[in-house]
Write a protein that holds these residues in place. Structure first.
Motif, PDB file in Angstrom:
ATOM      1  N   GLY A  79      -1.818   4.122  28.874  1.00  0.00           N
ATOM      2  CA  GLY A  79      -2.633   4.333  27.673  1.00  0.00           C
ATOM      3  C   GLY A  79      -3.077   5.768  27.433  1.00  0.00           C
ATOM      4  O   GLY A  79      -2.893   6.310  26.336  1.00  0.00           O
ATOM      5  N   THR A  80      -3.635   6.413  28.487  1.00  0.00           N
ATOM      6  CA  THR A  80      -4.127   7.784  28.265  1.00  0.00           C
ATOM      7  C   THR A  80      -2.970   8.753  28.025  1.00  0.00           C
ATOM      8  O   THR A  80      -3.166   9.791  27.402  1.00  0.00           O
ATOM      9  CB  THR A  80      -4.933   8.302  29.487  1.00  0.00           C
ATOM     10  OG1 THR A  80      -4.383   7.722  30.656  1.00  0.00           O
ATOM     11  CG2 THR A  80      -6.400   7.972  29.381  1.00  0.00           C
ATOM     12  N   ALA A 116      -2.330   8.669  24.195  1.00  0.00           N
ATOM     13  CA  ALA A 116      -3.574   8.397  23.459  1.00  0.00           C
ATOM     14  C   ALA A 116      -3.628   9.032  22.078  1.00  0.00           C
ATOM     15  O   ALA A 116      -4.320   8.531  21.197  1.00  0.00           O
ATOM     16  CB  ALA A 116      -4.778   8.864  24.290  1.00  0.00           C
ATOM     17  N   SER A 155       2.365   1.659  26.916  1.00  0.00           N
ATOM     18  CA  SER A 155       1.148   0.842  26.782  1.00  0.00           C
ATOM     19  C   SER A 155       0.499   1.128  25.430  1.00  0.00           C
ATOM     20  O   SER A 155       0.892   2.073  24.740  1.00  0.00           O
ATOM     21  CB  SER A 155       0.139   1.237  27.850  1.00  0.00           C
ATOM     22  OG  SER A 155       0.620   0.978  29.120  1.00  0.00           O
ATOM     23  N   ARG A 185      -2.284   2.646  22.962  1.00  0.00           N
ATOM     24  CA  ARG A 185      -2.875   3.983  23.010  1.00  0.00           C
ATOM     25  C   ARG A 185      -4.335   3.955  23.465  1.00  0.00           C
ATOM     26  O   ARG A 185      -5.117   3.136  22.981  1.00  0.00           O
ATOM     27  CB  ARG A 185      -2.804   4.636  21.631  1.00  0.00           C
ATOM     28  CG  ARG A 185      -1.397   5.037  21.249  1.00  0.00           C
ATOM     29  CD  ARG A 185      -1.341   5.425  19.791  1.00  0.00           C
ATOM     30  NE  ARG A 185      -1.590   4.283  18.937  1.00  0.00           N
ATOM     31  CZ  ARG A 185      -2.009   4.357  17.683  1.00  0.00           C
ATOM     32  NH1 ARG A 185      -2.235   5.540  17.140  1.00  0.00           N
ATOM     33  NH2 ARG A 185      -2.180   3.279  16.960  1.00  0.00           N
ATOM     34  N   GLY A 186      -4.658   4.874  24.368  1.00  0.00           N
ATOM     35  CA  GLY A 186      -6.051   5.049  24.803  1.00  0.00           C
ATOM     36  C   GLY A 186      -6.694   3.737  25.224  1.00  0.00           C
ATOM     37  O   GLY A 186      -6.145   2.985  26.023  1.00  0.00           O
ATOM     38  N   LYS A 187      -7.860   3.481  24.682  1.00  0.00           N
ATOM     39  CA  LYS A 187      -8.612   2.273  25.058  1.00  0.00           C
ATOM     40  C   LYS A 187      -8.393   1.161  24.021  1.00  0.00           C
ATOM     41  O   LYS A 187      -9.274   0.310  23.821  1.00  0.00           O
ATOM     42  CB  LYS A 187     -10.107   2.590  25.129  1.00  0.00           C
ATOM     43  CG  LYS A 187     -10.466   3.646  26.154  1.00  0.00           C
ATOM     44  CD  LYS A 187     -11.104   2.977  27.369  1.00  0.00           C
ATOM     45  CE  LYS A 187     -11.272   3.913  28.532  1.00  0.00           C
ATOM     46  NZ  LYS A 187     -10.367   3.749  29.627  1.00  0.00           N
ATOM     47  N   GLN A 188      -7.242   1.175  23.349  1.00  0.00           N
ATOM     48  CA  GLN A 188      -7.071   0.244  22.237  1.00  0.00           C
ATOM     49  C   GLN A 188      -7.138  -1.225  22.665  1.00  0.00           C
ATOM     50  O   GLN A 188      -7.683  -2.056  21.935  1.00  0.00           O
ATOM     51  CB  GLN A 188      -5.739   0.517  21.548  1.00  0.00           C
ATOM     52  CG  GLN A 188      -5.773   0.032  20.123  1.00  0.00           C
ATOM     53  CD  GLN A 188      -4.413   0.101  19.473  1.00  0.00           C
ATOM     54  OE1 GLN A 188      -3.408   0.318  20.140  1.00  0.00           O
ATOM     55  NE2 GLN A 188      -4.391  -0.098  18.172  1.00  0.00           N
ATOM     56  N   THR A 189      -6.604  -1.531  23.838  1.00  0.00           N
ATOM     57  CA  THR A 189      -6.644  -2.934  24.268  1.00  0.00           C
ATOM     58  C   THR A 189      -8.089  -3.397  24.444  1.00  0.00           C
ATOM     59  O   THR A 189      -8.445  -4.497  24.030  1.00  0.00           O
ATOM     60  CB  THR A 189      -5.834  -3.128  25.568  1.00  0.00           C
ATOM     61  OG1 THR A 189      -4.556  -2.506  25.395  1.00  0.00           O
ATOM     62  CG2 THR A 189      -5.628  -4.588  25.897  1.00  0.00           C
ATOM     63  N   ASP A 190      -8.932  -2.518  25.025  1.00  0.00           N
ATOM     64  CA  ASP A 190     -10.361  -2.864  25.175  1.00  0.00           C
ATOM     65  C   ASP A 190     -10.987  -3.113  23.808  1.00  0.00           C
ATOM     66  O   ASP A 190     -11.783  -4.036  23.632  1.00  0.00           O
ATOM     67  CB  ASP A 190     -11.138  -1.715  25.839  1.00  0.00           C
ATOM     68  CG  ASP A 190     -10.741  -1.519  27.289  1.00  0.00           C
ATOM     69  OD1 ASP A 190     -10.231  -2.477  27.894  1.00  0.00           O
ATOM     70  OD2 ASP A 190     -10.947  -0.408  27.812  1.00  0.00           O
ATOM     71  N   GLN A 191     -10.613  -2.275  22.833  1.00  0.00           N
ATOM     72  CA  GLN A 191     -11.179  -2.413  21.491  1.00  0.00           C
ATOM     73  C   GLN A 191     -10.757  -3.760  20.876  1.00  0.00           C
ATOM     74  O   GLN A 191     -11.571  -4.466  20.275  1.00  0.00           O
ATOM     75  CB  GLN A 191     -10.713  -1.239  20.614  1.00  0.00           C
ATOM     76  CG  GLN A 191     -11.325  -1.221  19.224  1.00  0.00           C
ATOM     77  CD  GLN A 191     -12.856  -1.251  19.255  1.00  0.00           C
ATOM     78  OE1 GLN A 191     -13.474  -0.448  19.948  1.00  0.00           O
ATOM     79  NE2 GLN A 191     -13.476  -2.197  18.544  1.00  0.00           N
ATOM     80  N   ARG A 223      -3.985  -7.645  32.365  1.00  0.00           N
ATOM     81  CA  ARG A 223      -4.374  -6.256  32.113  1.00  0.00           C
ATOM     82  C   ARG A 223      -3.656  -5.327  33.097  1.00  0.00           C
ATOM     83  O   ARG A 223      -3.538  -5.640  34.267  1.00  0.00           O
ATOM     84  CB  ARG A 223      -5.894  -6.091  32.227  1.00  0.00           C
ATOM     85  CG  ARG A 223      -6.712  -6.859  31.199  1.00  0.00           C
ATOM     86  CD  ARG A 223      -6.369  -6.492  29.770  1.00  0.00           C
ATOM     87  NE  ARG A 223      -6.462  -5.092  29.459  1.00  0.00           N
ATOM     88  CZ  ARG A 223      -7.554  -4.470  28.980  1.00  0.00           C
ATOM     89  NH1 ARG A 223      -8.649  -5.155  28.781  1.00  0.00           N
ATOM     90  NH2 ARG A 223      -7.518  -3.177  28.702  1.00  0.00           N
TER      91      ARG A 223
END
Ligand code: ADP
Ligand code: ASP
Ligand code: MG
Length: 413
Positions: free
Chosen positions: A10-11, A14, A41, A43-49, A150
């Motif tokens: 992700g990072t 990003a 993966s 991008r960045g924290k998109q899955t958390d969002q 995850r």
């Protein structure tokens, strides 16, 4: 022609600049004479969002719908990567898990890969494309989208490397390799040059989030060397590979901490053949993954049974235990969520003694109480209070000199 699989976390994708950097890395590998498959993966924290978006509408979202949602993050990255490559004048094509028939079982949110159709990928590679595959996702026998758990893009990459008989599988991430422990939790941790599949498998399943455990299992099963390295530099990272005799000389290779754990105990069940089988068959039916199991005889008639599971599985695990408790004549159950597991791992433990003594001594000196202990041939784990987890990790890392390169540690052969 050799095939290189390059996975970007992700990072590492990003923003536009990082996507271009990843694209350039793939082109470099292509120019060096490889056919290149990228796995990406979200991008960045998109899955958390996306998880947060779902929870806002439904605190307990249906797992099928969750997989539909979460898989969109990866689909965005792969199409953007293909566009970036196109803008750089390179032929590229992106695929979802469904398009390459990354077939999994139907266990939404923790599906396991059953097969991959490599033909479509080979066809595109043979016509000079860089192929970009969405990580973390598959499709089940009913054509429903599934996800692998995850961090599962690592597993997509290593499984693809196995299916394509790739020559290298590189995992590009935000650290420059595998460290003796999570460098965010213990800043003095040192990078490991080579680690065996078995050690990495234990580290991953005991909380080292840097690699998805199933990815290491695939690597071991199909003998794929996995190179974990930084997406920002060209420095050598860590090679996850077959065990070599020198590794036996290293007493403890790494330490981990696992906070995402809960413990369920069944007090005073009937001590007779078949009861443990009944309990765990019922948990398996509820698709609960169980970690460590401890059973102790308290009298000829009675036993106490406890096990740990991921917090995410706790509600299902508790429900399953409540359903089965009468059948095993269990008096009461307890649930603990305020725990963490601290572990030390090393193939050298097989041939050395004193590891348990050093670990328990370090915890005692740091005034950390041990709730329970489990061991395997190459690891020792202690359940401790979650509030003491960080203190416990630091104490254990200091005791085993995990801030020093292996050859400079005490007690090494
Ligand atoms: P990616 O998005 O690239 O898959 P992850 O966040 O999943 O990256 O994994 C990288 C992170 O794993 C690092 O930033 C680090 O904090 C963490 N980590 C945990 N244990 C270790 C370890 N033993 N060595 C290196 N990194 C670790
Ligand atoms: N995007 C998914 C996650 O955040 C998969 C991955 O990154 O490997 O868990
Ligand atoms: Mg990851």
């Amino acid at each position: 022609m050799p095939i290189a699989v390059q996975k970007f976390g992700g990072t590492s994708v990003a923003n536009a600049e990082k996507i271009k950097r990843a694209a350039r890395r793939a082109i470099n590998a292509f120019k060096q004479g490889n056919q290149v498959v990228m796995v990406a993966s979200a991008r960045g924290k998109q899955t958390d969002q996306l998880v947060a978006d779902a929870i806002e509408l439904n605190p307990n979202p249906p797992k099928r719908e969750m997989d539909m949602l979460l898989s969109t993050g990866e689909q965005q990255t792969v199409s953007l990567l293909a566009m970036a490559l196109d803008a750089m004048g390179h032929k590229a094509i992106s695929f979802t898990g469904t398009q390459i028939r990354m077939v999994t079982d139907g266990a939404h949110s923790k599906a396991r890969i059953k097969s991959i159709d490599a033909d479509r990928i080979h066809e595109k590679l043979d016509t000079g494309h860089i192929v970009i595959v969405a990580g973390f996702q598959g499709v089940d026998d009913h054509d429903d989208i599934t996800t692998l758990g995850r961090g599962g893009s690592d597993t997509s990459a290593v499984a693809l490397a196995a299916a394509l008989k790739a020559d290298v599988c590189e995992i590009y991430t935000d650290v420059d390799g595998i460290y003796t422990t999570d460098p965010r939790l213990y800043t003095q941790a040192v990078k490991i040059d080579r680690i065996s599949f078995d050690e990495m498998l234990e580290m991953a399943s005991l909380g080292a989030g840097v690699m998805h455990g199933r990815a290491v299992e695939f690597g071991k099963k199909y003998d794929i060397n996995i190179h974990v390295r930084s997406s920002l530099t060209d420095a050598q990272g860590t090679l996850i590979t077959k065990e070599v005799p020198q590794m036996e000389g290293i007493l403890v290779s790494g330490a981990t901490i696992q906070k995402d754990l809960a413990k369920i105990g069944l007090n005073s069940i009937d001590n007779k053949p078949g009861n443990a089988a009944k309990v765990f068959a019922h948990l398996a039916q509820a698709q609960v993954s169980v970690n460590d199991i401890i059973q102790v005889e308290v009298s000829p008639e009675k036993a106490n049974l406890s096990f740990t599971t991921a917090k995410a599985d706790l509600a299902e695990a508790k429900k399953a235990i409540e359903e089965i408790m009468q059948q095993v004549n269990c008096e009461s159950i307890f649930v603990r969520e305020d725990i963490a597991e601290v572990s030390v791992i090393g193939v050298g433990m097989r041939s050395h003694h004193g590891v348990a003594e050093t670990m328990f001594g370090a915890l005692s000196k740091a005034k950390v109480n041990i709730d329970s202990i489990t061991t395997s041939e190459i690891r020792i784990s202690c359940i401790v209070d979650i509030d003491q987890a960080q203190t416990a990790l630091v104490a254990v890392c200091d005791a085993f000199d995990l801030d020093k390169p292996a050859e400079k540690r005490k007690n090494q052969n």
